[in-house]
Design a protein around this motif. Structure first.
Motif, PDB file in Angstrom:
ATOM      1  N   ARG A  82       0.869  -1.068   0.000  1.00  0.00           N
ATOM      2  CA  ARG A  82       0.063  -0.031   0.002  1.00  0.00           C
ATOM      3  C   ARG A  82       0.803   1.189   0.012  1.00  0.00           C
ATOM      4  NH1 ARG A  82      -4.794  -0.766   4.390  1.00  0.00           N
ATOM      5  NH2 ARG A  82      -5.507   1.236   3.173  1.00  0.00           N
ATOM      6  N   GLU A 102       0.513   4.417   0.660  1.00  0.00           N
ATOM      7  CA  GLU A 102       0.220   5.180   1.641  1.00  0.00           C
ATOM      8  C   GLU A 102       0.929   5.073   2.982  1.00  0.00           C
ATOM      9  OE1 GLU A 102      -3.682   2.516   1.666  1.00  0.00           O
ATOM     10  OE2 GLU A 102      -1.983   3.552   0.142  1.00  0.00           O
ATOM     11  N   ASN A 103       0.925   3.719   3.004  1.00  0.00           N
ATOM     12  CA  ASN A 103       1.849   2.911   4.211  1.00  0.00           C
ATOM     13  C   ASN A 103       3.294   3.352   3.928  1.00  0.00           C
ATOM     14  OD1 ASN A 103      -0.400   1.901   5.505  1.00  0.00           O
ATOM     15  ND2 ASN A 103      -0.033  -0.229   4.872  1.00  0.00           N
ATOM     16  N   LEU A 129       4.767   5.839   2.321  1.00  0.00           N
ATOM     17  CA  LEU A 129       4.674   7.111   2.606  1.00  0.00           C
ATOM     18  C   LEU A 129       4.838   7.586   3.939  1.00  0.00           C
ATOM     19  CD1 LEU A 129       4.748   9.845   1.037  1.00  0.00           C
ATOM     20  CD2 LEU A 129       2.371  10.020   1.200  1.00  0.00           C
ATOM     21  N   VAL A 130       4.074   6.880   4.719  1.00  0.00           N
ATOM     22  CA  VAL A 130       4.095   7.316   6.094  1.00  0.00           C
ATOM     23  C   VAL A 130       5.404   6.815   6.922  1.00  0.00           C
ATOM     24  CG1 VAL A 130       3.112   6.779   8.578  1.00  0.00           C
ATOM     25  CG2 VAL A 130       1.598   7.185   6.594  1.00  0.00           C
ATOM     26  N   ASN A 162       7.116  -2.422  -3.465  1.00  0.00           N
ATOM     27  CA  ASN A 162       5.606  -2.596  -3.320  1.00  0.00           C
ATOM     28  C   ASN A 162       5.207  -4.151  -3.064  1.00  0.00           C
ATOM     29  OD1 ASN A 162       4.887   0.247  -3.965  1.00  0.00           O
ATOM     30  ND2 ASN A 162       5.393   0.102  -5.861  1.00  0.00           N
TER      31      ASN A 162
END
Length: 211
Positions: A12, A14-15, A17-18, A34
């Motif tokens: 994911r 978004e994970n 990116l965090v 990924n």
């Protein structure tokens, strides 16, 4: 200062990116993947100090990816921390350690815990690299000393030969004679054999000496 590379693996974006935002630092080179397959490919191009690996991924999950990393000579010593939202049941945790993980982080992530654990493994990596560097330096010094020892032995042998030869005629000198006589006397004593010595006068030796 040379940057240290770590690999973050999650299906994911978004994970990823965090994780990237939390760990961002001038000292770190954060590489993304990924999928498990992409993570394996990234290890071909980078030397990683640490891998943060998501457990639940399609096609190849974190357990399979970790097992493959552990089975490869080049990547078997890279610490792997599983990042998962899965259950904390003991069976799952034990399965993770059995696959090659050294630690677990559970989602939602506690930023302080994440940074603390990453810092520990980066310090271990740094210490390991320093030890390897010192070992290489020591090996180089040992090789240098061995080369010097070889040269010294060679020089000593040449000196020994020179000390046993007459400088003018390059023939064995009195010292060589004395050493040989002592050695042969001792050999005869051990073997209970007689020792014979011939004394010969060379006519016109001065002419031979001058030549």
């Amino acid at each position: 200062m040379k940057t240290i590379s770590i690999l973050i693996v999650d299906d994911r974006p978004e994970n990823l990116l965090v994780l990237e935002q939390v760990l961002e630092s001038p000292e770190l080179n954060i590489v993304r993947a990924n999928s498990g397959q992409e993570a394996l490919e990234r290890t071909l191009d980078h030397e990683f100090a640490l891998i943060l690996l998501d457990v639940q991924m399609p096609v190849m999950d974190g357990y399979e990816t970790a097992a493959l990393l552990r089975g490869n000579k080049r990547t078997k010593n890279i610490p792997i921390i599983f990042v998962t939202a899965a259950t904390k049941e003991r069976s799952q945790v034990f399965r993770g350690y059995g696959s090659g993980a050294v630690d677990y982080l559970f989602k939602p992530l506690e930023i302080g815990v994440l940074k603390s654990k990453v810092k520990i493994f980066l310090e271990l990596y740094h210490q390991r690299r320093l030890l390897e560097e010192k070992t290489r330096e020591l090996d180089a010094k040992v090789m240098e000393l061995e080369a010097l020892q070889s040269k010294l032995e060679e020089s000593n042998e040449k000196l020994r030969q020179l000390s046993s030869l007459d400088g003018l005629t390059d023939l064995p000198n009195r010292r060589f004679f004395d050493e040989t006589l002592t050695r042969e006397w001792q050999r005869g004593t051990r073997r209970q054999k007689p020792l014979s010595l011939i004394l010969a006068d060379i006519d016109h030796f001065k002419a031979f000496n001058d030549a």
